[in-house]
Design a protein around this motif. Sequence first.
Motif, PDB file in Angstrom:
ATOM      1  N   TYR A   1       0.855  -1.195   0.000  1.00 20.18           N
ATOM      2  CA  TYR A   1       0.000   0.000   0.000  1.00 20.18           C
ATOM      3  C   TYR A   1       0.886   1.237   0.000  1.00 20.18           C
ATOM      4  N   MET A   2       0.327   2.330  -0.552  1.00 21.61           N
ATOM      5  CA  MET A   2       1.116   3.546  -0.789  1.00 21.61           C
ATOM      6  C   MET A   2       0.621   4.758   0.004  1.00 21.61           C
ATOM      7  N   ASN A   3      -0.298   4.579   0.909  1.00 24.01           N
ATOM      8  CA  ASN A   3      -0.916   5.726   1.581  1.00 24.01           C
ATOM      9  C   ASN A   3       0.082   6.684   2.227  1.00 24.01           C
ATOM     10  N   PRO A   4       1.171   6.189   2.843  1.00 23.01           N
ATOM     11  CA  PRO A   4       2.120   7.149   3.430  1.00 23.01           C
ATOM     12  C   PRO A   4       2.780   8.062   2.399  1.00 23.01           C
ATOM     13  N   CYS A   5       2.647   7.737   1.110  1.00 15.31           N
ATOM     14  CA  CYS A   5       3.258   8.565   0.063  1.00 15.31           C
ATOM     15  C   CYS A   5       2.423   9.797  -0.280  1.00 15.31           C
TER      16      CYS A   5
ATOM     17  N   ARG B   1      -6.199  10.287   3.009  1.00 12.85           N
ATOM     18  CA  ARG B   1      -6.097   8.853   3.314  1.00 12.85           C
ATOM     19  C   ARG B   1      -4.659   8.426   3.623  1.00 12.85           C
ATOM     20  N   GLN B   2      -3.845   9.372   4.056  1.00 12.69           N
ATOM     21  CA  GLN B   2      -2.446   9.048   4.360  1.00 12.69           C
ATOM     22  C   GLN B   2      -2.306   7.991   5.444  1.00 12.69           C
ATOM     23  N   ASN B   3      -3.232   7.968   6.393  1.00  6.71           N
ATOM     24  CA  ASN B   3      -3.128   7.046   7.515  1.00  6.71           C
ATOM     25  C   ASN B   3      -3.916   5.750   7.310  1.00  6.71           C
ATOM     26  N   ASP B   4      -4.510   5.586   6.135  1.00  7.96           N
ATOM     27  CA  ASP B   4      -5.238   4.361   5.830  1.00  7.96           C
ATOM     28  C   ASP B   4      -4.306   3.349   5.170  1.00  7.96           C
ATOM     29  N   LYS B   5      -4.857   2.180   4.874  1.00  9.73           N
ATOM     30  CA  LYS B   5      -4.075   1.112   4.245  1.00  9.73           C
ATOM     31  C   LYS B   5      -4.854   0.565   3.058  1.00  9.73           C
ATOM     32  N   ASP B   6      -4.762   1.258   1.942  1.00  6.67           N
ATOM     33  CA  ASP B   6      -5.461   0.851   0.728  1.00  6.67           C
ATOM     34  C   ASP B   6      -4.548  -0.040  -0.098  1.00  6.67           C
TER      35      ASP B   6
ATOM     36  N   ILE C   1      -1.505   5.942  -8.833  1.00 11.62           N
ATOM     37  CA  ILE C   1      -0.656   6.654  -9.782  1.00 11.62           C
ATOM     38  C   ILE C   1       0.824   6.376  -9.528  1.00 11.62           C
ATOM     39  N   VAL C   2       1.194   6.054  -8.293  1.00  8.09           N
ATOM     40  CA  VAL C   2       2.589   5.724  -7.994  1.00  8.09           C
ATOM     41  C   VAL C   2       2.994   4.461  -8.743  1.00  8.09           C
ATOM     42  N   MET C   3       2.136   3.435  -8.690  1.00  7.48           N
ATOM     43  CA  MET C   3       2.407   2.187  -9.400  1.00  7.48           C
ATOM     44  C   MET C   3       2.429   2.413 -10.907  1.00  7.48           C
ATOM     45  N   GLN C   4       1.498   3.218 -11.407  1.00  8.17           N
ATOM     46  CA  GLN C   4       1.434   3.488 -12.841  1.00  8.17           C
ATOM     47  C   GLN C   4       2.722   4.151 -13.324  1.00  8.17           C
ATOM     48  N   ASN C   5       3.158   5.177 -12.604  1.00  9.91           N
ATOM     49  CA  ASN C   5       4.380   5.878 -13.011  1.00  9.91           C
ATOM     50  C   ASN C   5       5.600   4.962 -12.958  1.00  9.91           C
ATOM     51  N   TRP C   6       5.646   4.107 -11.937  1.00  5.84           N
ATOM     52  CA  TRP C   6       6.775   3.188 -11.789  1.00  5.84           C
ATOM     53  C   TRP C   6       6.812   2.174 -12.928  1.00  5.84           C
ATOM     54  N   ALA C   7       5.642   1.676 -13.324  1.00  3.75           N
ATOM     55  CA  ALA C   7       5.589   0.629 -14.345  1.00  3.75           C
ATOM     56  C   ALA C   7       5.817   1.178 -15.745  1.00  3.75           C
ATOM     57  N   VAL C   8       5.351   2.387 -16.020  1.00  6.56           N
ATOM     58  CA  VAL C   8       5.436   2.923 -17.383  1.00  6.56           C
ATOM     59  C   VAL C   8       6.886   3.219 -17.759  1.00  6.56           C
ATOM     60  N   GLN C   9       7.526   4.074 -17.017  1.00  9.82           N
ATOM     61  CA  GLN C   9       8.934   4.407 -17.238  1.00  9.82           C
ATOM     62  C   GLN C   9       9.254   4.626 -18.723  1.00  9.82           C
ATOM     63  N   ASP C  10       8.416   5.416 -19.357  1.00  6.27           N
ATOM     64  CA  ASP C  10       8.603   5.725 -20.776  1.00  6.27           C
ATOM     65  C   ASP C  10       8.918   7.212 -20.869  1.00  6.27           C
ATOM     66  N   SER C  11      10.101   7.544 -21.378  1.00 11.59           N
ATOM     67  CA  SER C  11      10.540   8.944 -21.415  1.00 11.59           C
ATOM     68  C   SER C  11       9.590   9.827 -22.205  1.00 11.59           C
ATOM     69  N   SER C  12       8.868   9.235 -23.149  1.00  6.10           N
ATOM     70  CA  SER C  12       7.933  10.038 -23.946  1.00  6.10           C
ATOM     71  C   SER C  12       6.683  10.405 -23.149  1.00  6.10           C
ATOM     72  N   LEU C  13       6.439   9.676 -22.044  1.00  5.93           N
ATOM     73  CA  LEU C  13       5.251   9.933 -21.229  1.00  5.93           C
ATOM     74  C   LEU C  13       5.580  10.567 -19.887  1.00  5.93           C
TER      75      LEU C  13
ATOM     76  N   CYS D   1       8.335   5.038   0.877  1.00  8.17           N
ATOM     77  CA  CYS D   1       7.101   5.218   1.651  1.00  8.17           C
ATOM     78  C   CYS D   1       6.120   4.070   1.429  1.00  8.17           C
ATOM     79  N   MET D   2       6.401   3.194   0.470  1.00  8.79           N
ATOM     80  CA  MET D   2       5.573   2.015   0.263  1.00  8.79           C
ATOM     81  C   MET D   2       5.709   1.077   1.457  1.00  8.79           C
ATOM     82  N   GLU D   3       4.599   0.440   1.866  1.00 12.99           N
ATOM     83  CA  GLU D   3       4.603  -0.486   2.998  1.00 12.99           C
ATOM     84  C   GLU D   3       3.979  -1.817   2.598  1.00 12.99           C
TER      85      GLU D   3
END
Length: 493
Positions: A76-80, A94-99, A165-177, A193-195
């Motif tokens: 989960y990425m909530n602390p990010c 939702r920083q203190n939640d666990k989604d 969006i954190v996962m999306q940005n990490w997976a895409v890693q395309d300089s054009s995007l 900050c990922m847990e």
Amino acid sequence: VAMDLFANEPTDDGEYVPDGSTIYGVLFNNWMDAVQGFGQFNQYGTNTTKVTSGLTIENVYIHDLKKSVNEIPAIYMNPCYTDEDYYGDFLYRRQNDKDVVRSPLGSTMDLRLMIEDGHNVIDNGLLLEDPESSFAEYLHYKGNVLSDAQIGISLYDTFKSRINIVMQNWAVQDSSLIDPDDPHENTQSLPTCMEFLCNSDYIFQTNKGVIGARFDDIQNVAITDLTVENLWNLSPLASDACGDYSGPEDGGNPYQPVGVGNMNGDIRGISIYGSQVQFDGNIDVTNLHSAYGDIYGIHIMRDSFIEFDSDEDDDSPLMMTITDLYPEYELTEEVLGELESSNQWPFPNNFNGQCNILIDDVNVMSPRQPSVGVITIDGEPTGLDGITCESPENLPQIKPLTVTKVSDITDGIVKEKDDGSRKINYIHVVYIGLAAIFCIAIIGFICCIVWNYRKFVRAQAVHTTGSIITDKEDELTRFIIDHQANYGTSRKE
């Protein structure tokens, strides 16, 4: 490719076994699905006022259940979500939640399959050592056909998704995007900050191992002649992704009990939570095997009333047999020493051995069970020499949870698993106290009525007749009440 992603690893005998959170012989739950912890009456852990009552089990045979839990360390990425301008008000709050990051159809995103050597990196706790450098070293998106498709679907909003969006940005890693000047997008690895959350399966359900018969919040259960035998749990040791967690507050599944750590390998012949259960006839639990987990012939949890009906005049007098329990049969002193040195024991791998009957400590509370519970035992489990918990013979350093004599079990006694001590069922004490106060009040009220009534009658008698002086001996005669004769008779005083 599909086999690599979805197929379970075969056992040493070439057998494929289920890998979900739990496998049951029979399951009876108050309402909705029983996929989370014990006493969670739906998947969101919400208790209700619904009452499910009236269940009869007669001559039932549960046998040959086998599984190997595939524990998925969820992320989960909530602390990010500390930048409100970038993430928006909803995520910021939702920083203190666990989604948990899940696919569009609800399954947990398995990070181990998306990076190089993922099982070794995550399950062996390599990310716990200096996260700044280990995250940068190991967490580079490699992906697979499944995660590519899942993230692609989330990018185009084809289905509702919990892939952020954190996962999306990490997976895409395309300089054009990606904007190289944006710190949120120019990431080659996942942020520290990922847990992780552990003790869950592929769809984030609480791992509970193998259970022959489970009763959650069911009233008036009558069990006569039940056999549970040949249960096997082949689950491996706990993942070290979450460190030495012990419960829902420090890295475990949010719905699991407090203080038990990982539950992958456990076996329960019969599990009872919040239920009223009567045992009659032959109750046999035998031949239970777990590679790395604890084994409980019968596990009695909070808010339960258990009646061991040992009346010999019954048509089916109780006779219990709980034998041949083999917990932690793969665990050696060498392995235990390695787990201790790597801080993986006593948590998350928590080894307590076996109990023929385990009676929980009702004082253990959690955020989802914030009150003290009650366990009431009526009668004795005829056929057992005692209620015992003990460690495997090859691991004498593991302290048993409790050792209790059968003769200690009486009506209204609560058992605590820490030291086998007993204490009075305070609910019963309160009821008895209130009843006594009520009786005293009623008696006092009646006495007041009688006393005042006597005064009233005397007053009326004097008012009506006055004082009468007899001609003889000038004695005073008054009208009084004679409770053995008719009212109004006269007596000399």
